[in-house]
Design an enzyme around this catalytic site. Structure first.
Site, mmCIF file in Angstrom:
data_model
loop_
_atom_site.group_PDB
_atom_site.id
_atom_site.type_symbol
_atom_site.label_atom_id
_atom_site.label_comp_id
_atom_site.label_asym_id
_atom_site.label_seq_id
_atom_site.Cartn_x
_atom_site.Cartn_y
_atom_site.Cartn_z
ATOM 1 N N ILE A 34 2.066 -5.060 29.859
ATOM 2 C CA ILE A 34 1.763 -5.211 31.751
ATOM 3 C C ILE A 34 0.316 -4.997 31.560
ATOM 4 O O ILE A 34 -0.690 -4.248 32.250
ATOM 5 C CB ILE A 34 2.598 -5.140 32.330
ATOM 6 C CG1 ILE A 34 2.017 -6.069 33.547
ATOM 7 C CG2 ILE A 34 2.808 -3.557 32.628
ATOM 8 C CD1 ILE A 34 3.622 -5.645 34.857
ATOM 9 N N ASN A 90 8.937 3.740 19.990
ATOM 10 C CA ASN A 90 9.092 4.862 21.139
ATOM 11 C C ASN A 90 10.172 5.444 20.674
ATOM 12 O O ASN A 90 11.421 4.122 21.407
ATOM 13 C CB ASN A 90 8.340 4.881 22.216
ATOM 14 C CG ASN A 90 6.715 4.484 21.739
ATOM 15 O OD1 ASN A 90 6.398 5.518 20.867
ATOM 16 N ND2 ASN A 90 6.105 4.415 22.922
ATOM 17 N N GLY A 96 8.858 8.606 24.079
ATOM 18 C CA GLY A 96 7.900 8.415 24.950
ATOM 19 C C GLY A 96 8.481 7.379 25.240
ATOM 20 O O GLY A 96 7.814 6.535 25.698
ATOM 21 N N GLN A 97 9.624 6.905 25.016
ATOM 22 C CA GLN A 97 10.314 5.657 25.592
ATOM 23 C C GLN A 97 10.649 6.026 27.206
ATOM 24 O O GLN A 97 11.348 6.350 27.588
ATOM 25 C CB GLN A 97 11.567 5.412 24.533
ATOM 26 C CG GLN A 97 12.840 4.067 24.669
ATOM 27 C CD GLN A 97 13.144 3.642 23.952
ATOM 28 O OE1 GLN A 97 14.311 4.708 23.647
ATOM 29 N NE2 GLN A 97 13.559 2.655 23.797
ATOM 30 N N HIS A 103 12.351 -2.022 21.335
ATOM 31 C CA HIS A 103 10.644 -3.066 21.479
ATOM 32 C C HIS A 103 9.839 -2.533 20.687
ATOM 33 O O HIS A 103 9.969 -0.607 20.006
ATOM 34 C CB HIS A 103 9.821 -3.006 22.933
ATOM 35 C CG HIS A 103 10.006 -1.569 24.036
ATOM 36 N ND1 HIS A 103 11.198 -1.276 24.207
ATOM 37 C CD2 HIS A 103 8.894 -0.650 23.216
ATOM 38 C CE1 HIS A 103 10.067 0.141 23.968
ATOM 39 N NE2 HIS A 103 9.309 0.378 24.790
HETATM 40 P P1 5GP Z 1 7.621 2.491 26.075
HETATM 41 O O1 5GP Z 1 6.987 3.518 26.616
HETATM 42 O O2 5GP Z 1 9.149 2.472 26.835
HETATM 43 O O3 5GP Z 1 7.587 2.266 24.638
HETATM 44 O O4 5GP Z 1 6.669 0.907 25.987
HETATM 45 C C1 5GP Z 1 7.225 0.472 27.988
HETATM 46 C C2 5GP Z 1 6.078 -0.739 27.443
HETATM 47 O O5 5GP Z 1 6.449 -1.566 28.666
HETATM 48 C C3 5GP Z 1 4.481 0.117 28.494
HETATM 49 O O6 5GP Z 1 3.923 -0.072 27.582
HETATM 50 C C4 5GP Z 1 4.824 -0.830 29.822
HETATM 51 O O7 5GP Z 1 3.913 -1.013 29.900
HETATM 52 C C5 5GP Z 1 5.675 -2.047 29.654
HETATM 53 N N1 5GP Z 1 6.063 -2.502 30.742
HETATM 54 C C6 5GP Z 1 6.640 -1.694 31.493
HETATM 55 N N2 5GP Z 1 6.971 -2.971 32.177
HETATM 56 C C7 5GP Z 1 6.336 -4.016 31.794
HETATM 57 C C8 5GP Z 1 6.689 -5.278 32.552
HETATM 58 O O8 5GP Z 1 7.398 -5.814 33.743
HETATM 59 N N3 5GP Z 1 6.579 -6.757 31.633
HETATM 60 C C9 5GP Z 1 5.626 -5.882 31.144
HETATM 61 N N4 5GP Z 1 4.179 -7.605 30.074
HETATM 62 N N5 5GP Z 1 5.646 -4.981 29.845
HETATM 63 C C10 5GP Z 1 5.946 -4.154 31.032
#
Ligand code: 5GP
Ligand code: ZN
Length: 117
Positions: A34, A90, A96-97, A103
């Site tokens: 997103i 992450n 940084g998760q 994922h």
């Molecule tokens: P992390 O920081 O945990 O590695 O990555 C989480 C990712 O999920 C972030 O890049 C963030 O932009 C994405 N994200 C968070 N909420 C949503 C959502 O509701 N929809 C989508 N498509 N991505 C999301």
């Protein structure tokens, strides 16, 4: 590890939160991030809720391999096969998760810097 009831990505899998899907089968889902950090930025997740990479077990190697293989296949399909791309997982706070559902980020479409911050 939780059952994923309140997990954002489990809600995306269940269709309770909309997403721009790229690929889906019984095991995994790929959708666009997103808040993209590169011209191509999508996420691949297992449909089974696993909180993070540290929570995986020896029995999870097949799904982990499938996620990585699909990531490169979709990266190529989205035009990053020639110049390349990056996979990022992450893990927990120092990693940084921010979403506690395992994922893989796939980033491409520009020259990425190394090391990350
Ligand atoms: P992390 O920081 O945990 O590695 O990555 C989480 C990712 O999920 C972030 O890049 C963030 O932009 C994405 N994200 C968070 N909420 C949503 C959502 O509701 N929809 C989508 N498509 N991505 C999301
Ligand atoms: Zn989840």
């Amino acid at each position: 590890m939780g059952n994923g009831d309140d997990c954002i990505f489990c809600k995306i899998i269940r269709g309770e939160i909309p997403s721009k899907k790229i690929f889906e089968d019984e095991q995994m889902l790929a959708f666009y991030d997103i808040d993209p950090k590169a011209p191509v930025h999508f996420i691949v997740i297992p449909k089974r809720h696993i909180s993070n990479l540290s929570e995986t077990k020896a029995g999870d190697t097949e799904i982990l391999g499938s996620l990585v293989f699909k990531a490169q296949e979709l990266a190529a399909k989205l035009g990053c096969g020639e110049n390349g791309f990056r996979l990022v997982i992450n893990c927990k706070s120092d990693g940084g998760q921010t979403v506690d559902h395992l994922h893989i980020h796939i980033l491409g479409g520009r020259s990425l810097k190394w090391p990350p911050g």
